[in-house]
Design an enzyme around this catalytic site. Structure first.
Site, short mmCIF file in Angstrom:
data_model
loop_
_atom_site.label_atom_id
_atom_site.label_comp_id
_atom_site.label_asym_id
_atom_site.label_seq_id
_atom_site.Cartn_x
_atom_site.Cartn_y
_atom_site.Cartn_z
CG HIS A 169 -3.49 8.97 -0.37
ND1 HIS A 169 -4.21 10.23 0.27
CD2 HIS A 169 -4.28 8.19 -0.62
CE1 HIS A 169 -5.18 9.14 0.51
NE2 HIS A 169 -5.61 8.25 -0.17
CG ASP A 200 -3.08 5.61 -3.66
OD1 ASP A 200 -4.10 4.96 -4.35
OD2 ASP A 200 -2.71 6.72 -2.98
CD GLU A 245 -2.65 1.55 -3.73
OE1 GLU A 245 -1.96 1.86 -2.41
OE2 GLU A 245 -3.49 2.26 -3.75
CG HIS A 276 -1.68 0.54 1.49
ND1 HIS A 276 -1.49 1.57 2.14
CD2 HIS A 276 -2.83 1.76 0.77
CE1 HIS A 276 -2.50 2.60 2.19
NE2 HIS A 276 -3.14 2.90 1.18
CD GLU A 323 -7.33 5.25 -5.47
OE1 GLU A 323 -6.61 4.19 -4.00
OE2 GLU A 323 -8.30 5.85 -4.30
O1 G3P Z 1 -6.73 1.80 -2.86
C1 G3P Z 1 -6.64 0.70 -1.89
C2 G3P Z 1 -6.53 1.93 -0.47
O2 G3P Z 1 -5.61 2.59 -1.04
C3 G3P Z 1 -7.23 2.72 -0.96
O3 G3P Z 1 -7.39 3.65 -0.07
O4 G3P Z 1 -7.14 5.99 0.53
O5 G3P Z 1 -5.13 4.55 1.17
O6 G3P Z 1 -5.96 5.25 -1.08
P1 G3P Z 1 -6.24 4.88 0.02
CA CA Z 2 -5.12 3.67 -2.74
#
Ligand code: G3P
Ligand code: CA
Length: 341
Positions: free
Chosen positions: A51, A38, A36, A9, A145
């Site tokens: 993020h 963002d 991951e 994450h 994301e």
């Molecule tokens: O994408 C999964 C999780 O990361 C969603 O929450 O706010 O950490 O992007 P966030």
């Molecule tokens: Ca995320």
């Protein structure tokens, strides 16, 4: 690729400032299956790895006097936010900044790395994925994301277009590729298909209440459905028409009881699997404060709790993977789960 998947994450963000090349390298060294990023956008239309558009919490922008006049208050998905925003910077300007730890009080050791790394572009993370695949001689997935798509479109930017172009350019535009797109919105998950995206996609949901309790693209147009409505058999059936999986906040899978201890699993995993959706919840973190009380060690919210036990409990619900800030913990939890399912 081993299952259930261990998804890093924002990289190994439990140990390094999030969304940095160093955080991703460490994540893969620790055994993560997916990394991951963002994604938000610059003024000149480049996808970068943060993020949220407001970057004062994760970069040293406030220490740059040449950018002081760009501090602004903007409405982000209906909420007033003050700071510096990526869409007010060109990529060249953004590259003069350096990343810093978001949670310095929770993770003071991570501040050791403050000021050392740039904000990566999506393209740089795609290139890194391939480099790490070669280095470790195993498949490494990527699960980007797109953040706040409606917000960026309202400002004349289009995150989905470069997203599809870059996925295609990096040879990942196929269903069999280790490639998943995530979004808390729905319109953009449909839009990427029209633009030719052929990878997998997942719809995110969180349990919170307030202005961000539903997909902003629909809620802002008056749609009454909130995330908890989407996490029902009816909602999941509709999701299965435009996505391949769901990324629920973990408390949709096993909620906390009013006293803060862990409750019983909901029917969500089975309901989602019945309509063909994978389930990869978030976010698993080692510190007490992010877990149900059952898993706390002592009373210090920043101390490490029984994170392996927590993750084994969730893995027993049949989830297909988990997002964790601590990929090494996720790998150990998966091994324990496999040895005592
Ligand atoms: O994408 C999964 C999780 O990361 C969603 O929450 O706010 O950490 O992007 P966030
Ligand atoms: Ca995320």
């Amino acid at each position: 690729m081993p299952t259930p998947l261990v998804v890093a994450h924002r990289g190994a963000s439990g140990y390094r400032p999030e969304h940095t090349i160093g955080a991703y390298e460490l994540a893969v060294a620790m055994g993560a299956d997916y990394i991951e990023p963002d994604l938000v956008m610059t003024k000149d239309g480049v996808l970068v790895d943060r993020h949220e558009p407001e970057i004062s919490g994760t970069t040293n922008v406030a220490d740059h006097p040449e950018f002081a006049s760009r501090r602004a208050t903007k409405k982000l998905d209906g909420v007033d936010v003050t700071g510096w925003f990526t869409e007010d910077f060109t990529l060249a300007e953004l590259k003069t900044l350096r990343a810093k730890e978001r949670l310095p009080k929770v993770r003071p050791h991570n501040t050791l790395y403050d000021g050392r790394e740039q904000v990566p572009t999506f393209e740089e993370v795609l290139t890194l994925r391939r480099t790490l695949e070669k280095k470790y001689r195993r498949p490494i997935g990527i699960i980007p994301e797109i953040k706040h798509s409606t917000y960026f479109h309202d400002q004349g930017l289009n995150p989905e277009k470069p997203f599809v172009e870059l996925v295609r350019a990096h040879g990942l535009n196929r269903r069999s590729a280790p490639m998943w797109l995530q979004s808390f919105e729905i319109t953009n998950l449909k839009q990427v298909r029209r633009l030719g995206y052929k990878g997998n996609s997942t719809f995110l949901a969180w349990t919170g209440e307030g202005p961000l309790d539903g997909p902003y693209d629909l809620v802002s147009k008056g749609d009454p459905r909130r995330y908890h409505d989407w996490m029902t058999p009816t909602g999941l059936k509709e999701i299965s028409r435009f996505a391949d999986g769901i990324g629920p906040e973990k408390f949709f899978v096993i909620p906390k009881k009013p006293d803060g201890t862990l409750g019983a699993p909901t029917s969500l995993v089975g309901d989602a699997h019945r309509v063909g959706l994978k389930v990869v919840p978030w976010t698993f973190r080692n510190e007490n404060q992010f877990m149900a009380k059952d898993f706390w060690n002592g009373t210090d919210p920043n101390a490490y709790g029984k994170a392996i036990d927590e993750q084994v409990a969730y893995l027993r619900t049949g989830i297909d993977g988990l997002f964790t800030d601590n990929p090494d913990t996720g790998v150990v939890a998966r091994e324990e789960f496999r040895s005592r399912p």
